[in-house]
Design a protein around this motif. Structure first.
Motif, PDB file in Angstrom:
ATOM      1  N   TRP A   1      -7.373   2.761 -12.584  1.00  0.00           N
ATOM      2  CA  TRP A   1      -6.023   1.914 -11.947  1.00  0.00           C
ATOM      3  C   TRP A   1      -4.880   2.383 -12.738  1.00  0.00           C
ATOM      4  CZ3 TRP A   1      -4.997  -3.674 -13.218  1.00  0.00           C
ATOM      5  CH2 TRP A   1      -4.022  -4.373 -12.209  1.00  0.00           C
ATOM      6  N   VAL A   2      -3.787   2.550 -12.028  1.00  0.00           N
ATOM      7  CA  VAL A   2      -2.282   2.931 -12.719  1.00  0.00           C
ATOM      8  C   VAL A   2      -1.365   1.893 -12.218  1.00  0.00           C
ATOM      9  CG1 VAL A   2      -0.602   4.611 -13.267  1.00  0.00           C
ATOM     10  CG2 VAL A   2      -3.225   5.220 -12.959  1.00  0.00           C
TER      11      VAL A   2
ATOM     12  N   ARG B   1       2.527   8.074  -8.172  1.00  0.00           N
ATOM     13  CA  ARG B   1       2.042   7.431  -7.115  1.00  0.00           C
ATOM     14  C   ARG B   1       1.144   8.725  -6.438  1.00  0.00           C
ATOM     15  NH1 ARG B   1       5.931   6.927  -2.301  1.00  0.00           N
ATOM     16  NH2 ARG B   1       5.939   9.184  -2.755  1.00  0.00           N
TER      17      ARG B   1
ATOM     18  N   CYS C   1      -2.073   9.739  -7.939  1.00  0.00           N
ATOM     19  CA  CYS C   1      -3.240   8.689  -7.756  1.00  0.00           C
ATOM     20  C   CYS C   1      -3.525   8.853  -6.380  1.00  0.00           C
ATOM     21  CB  CYS C   1      -2.500   7.280  -8.130  1.00  0.00           C
ATOM     22  SG  CYS C   1      -2.177   6.883  -9.958  1.00  0.00           S
TER      23      CYS C   1
ATOM     24  N   PHE D   1      -2.973   2.261  -7.040  1.00  0.00           N
ATOM     25  CA  PHE D   1      -1.829   2.616  -7.619  1.00  0.00           C
ATOM     26  C   PHE D   1      -0.925   1.188  -7.398  1.00  0.00           C
ATOM     27  CE2 PHE D   1       2.730   3.642  -6.907  1.00  0.00           C
ATOM     28  CZ  PHE D   1       3.129   4.045  -8.079  1.00  0.00           C
TER      29      PHE D   1
ATOM     30  N   HIS E   1       3.110  -1.128  -2.787  1.00  0.00           N
ATOM     31  CA  HIS E   1       1.973  -0.394  -3.413  1.00  0.00           C
ATOM     32  C   HIS E   1       1.126  -1.536  -4.162  1.00  0.00           C
ATOM     33  CE1 HIS E   1       4.475   3.152  -2.064  1.00  0.00           C
ATOM     34  NE2 HIS E   1       3.358   3.582  -2.070  1.00  0.00           N
TER      35      HIS E   1
END
Length: 389
Positions: free
Chosen positions: A250-251, A273, A276, A283, A384
């Motif tokens: 996860w970012v 983004r 990912c 993201f 997002h």
């Protein structure tokens, strides 16, 4: 600030068994927690201001929460600060494990201490589970206690997510490898405040067909874990064991807010983004922060035709265009200062409603200081909000 529902977009509530911290990298320079703690220094919440303080009376609070929630642990501190005793950290982890109805999000800049603490905790689990194999009777070897010990040793707790803060490439290169050596059900990044471009490609998911992927289950068998050619997901089957996975789960990305906020170049957020998206990693774009994109020139009329309305209407159109248009340009160019990259922000020399036929240099982005609320959370016209499964 003990425990409360929160406006932080990626969590439901905060839990602060520790308050106070010290600065360790440029991401700390404009720390919101320090500002709050200094403002309320001497109060019940912050009796010692922003000095590191452990609060024994807060540790058991999760037992009293009825509704399952995502819980950000220590939004006002760092659990792995050197002044927090190991025994206290152990108590916090015990409470998190005893409340599996909640998901606990632990974020740190002290990557090395988190790695060593969690590795040792998992090693002790394995050693304890192994003792049951030496029990004299089959009943003892297969007792409920033995089964529970083996289950706990098999993988980290599913409800404890561990993450590190990453503000630029320097700290990504330092903190992410330590995170990936830390046993965790979910490993995540908080790239906030994002102060420079960050390439995450070598820490994302492996690509089937990279030459390191086992044919039977699609897991990456490369001995050195993540390599640049192994970073895409491309429908790779889900891993059977957490050991098979050595990338990020996860970012989160966000710009800085507050009166001294530094601007984030829009392309830095887009780069993460897009990486990912290619890798299939969730993201989450938290915010632009104080600064956000704006139109470079807002046309009040066709420059070949000129203005056909009244002077009053022209003044109103210019005022509206100035309110919506860019005031600064972020070039992405940098200089070295104290071993860190500092990025240029240039003020635009003309009004955003200018009819001059001018363009921006390649790589430059028009932005303005909107304030956090007006800048919002949309990146290229959409939200997002992805989370790990």
């Amino acid at each position: 600030m003990t425990t409360q529902h929160t406006a932080i977009e990626w969590t439901d509530r905060t839990w602060n068994p520790v308050t106070g911290c010290t600065k360790v990298s440029p991401g700390c320079d404009n720390c919101y927690a320090a500002t709050i703690a200094h403002r309320f220094a001497g109060s019940k919440a912050f009796p010692d201001g922003f000095d590191v303080t452990v609060h024994e009376d807060r540790v058991d609070q999760p037992y009293r929460w009825k509704k399952p929630a995502r819980v950000f642990v220590n939004s006002m501190s760092d659990l792995f600060h050197q002044d927090v005793p190991d025994l206290f950290i152990t108590h916090v982890f015990d409470v998190m494990e005893a409340n599996p109805q909640h998901t606990f999000q632990v974020l740190t800049k002290r990557h090395a201490r988190m790695r060593s603490f969690v590795q040792r905790r998992e090693q002790l689990r394995r050693e304890y589970a192994a003792k049951f194999d030496d029990c004299p009777t089959e009943a003892m070897r297969n007792s409920p206690a033995a089964k529970m010990a083996r289950a706990r040793a098999a993988r980290p707790p599913a409800n404890i997510w561990l993450g590190v803060s990453v503000e630029n490439q320097k700290w990504a290169d330092i903190r992410i490898p330590a995170l990936l050596e830390t046993p965790a059900a979910v490993r995540f990044l908080s790239c906030e405040p994002l102060l420079g471009p960050v390439d995450l490609s070598r820490w994302l998911r492996p690509v089937p067909g990279c030459g390191h992927v086992a044919a039977d289950d699609g897991t990456c068998t490369h001995l050195d874990a993540m390599t640049p050619e192994c970073h895409r997901w491309a429908d790779c089957p889900a891993r059977a064991r957490y050991e098979d996975w050595h990338g990020l789960d996860w970012v989160i990305v966000g710009g800085e807010s507050g009166p001294k906020a530094r601007a984030m170049h829009p392309d830095w957020a887009r780069q993460i983004r897009d990486a990912c998206d290619v890798a299939g990693v969730p993201f989450f774009f938290k915010q632009w922060g104080e600064w956000g994109p704006a139109p470079f020139i807002v046309r009040v009329c066709d420059p070949d035709e000129g203005w056909h309305g009244t002077d009053e209407e022209l003044a109103a159109a210019k005022k509206d265009s100035e309110a919506r248009g860019a005031t600064h340009v972020h070039t992405g160019h940098s200089r070295e200062e104290n071993g860190e990259r500092q990025y240029w922000l240039h003020e635009i020399g003309h009004k955003p409603w200018s009819l001059e036929r001018v363009g921006l240099p390649a790589g430059a982005a028009a932005i303005r200081r909107w304030g956090k609320k007006r800048a919002g959370r949309e990146l290229d016209g959409r939200l997002h909000d992805a989370f790990p499964a």
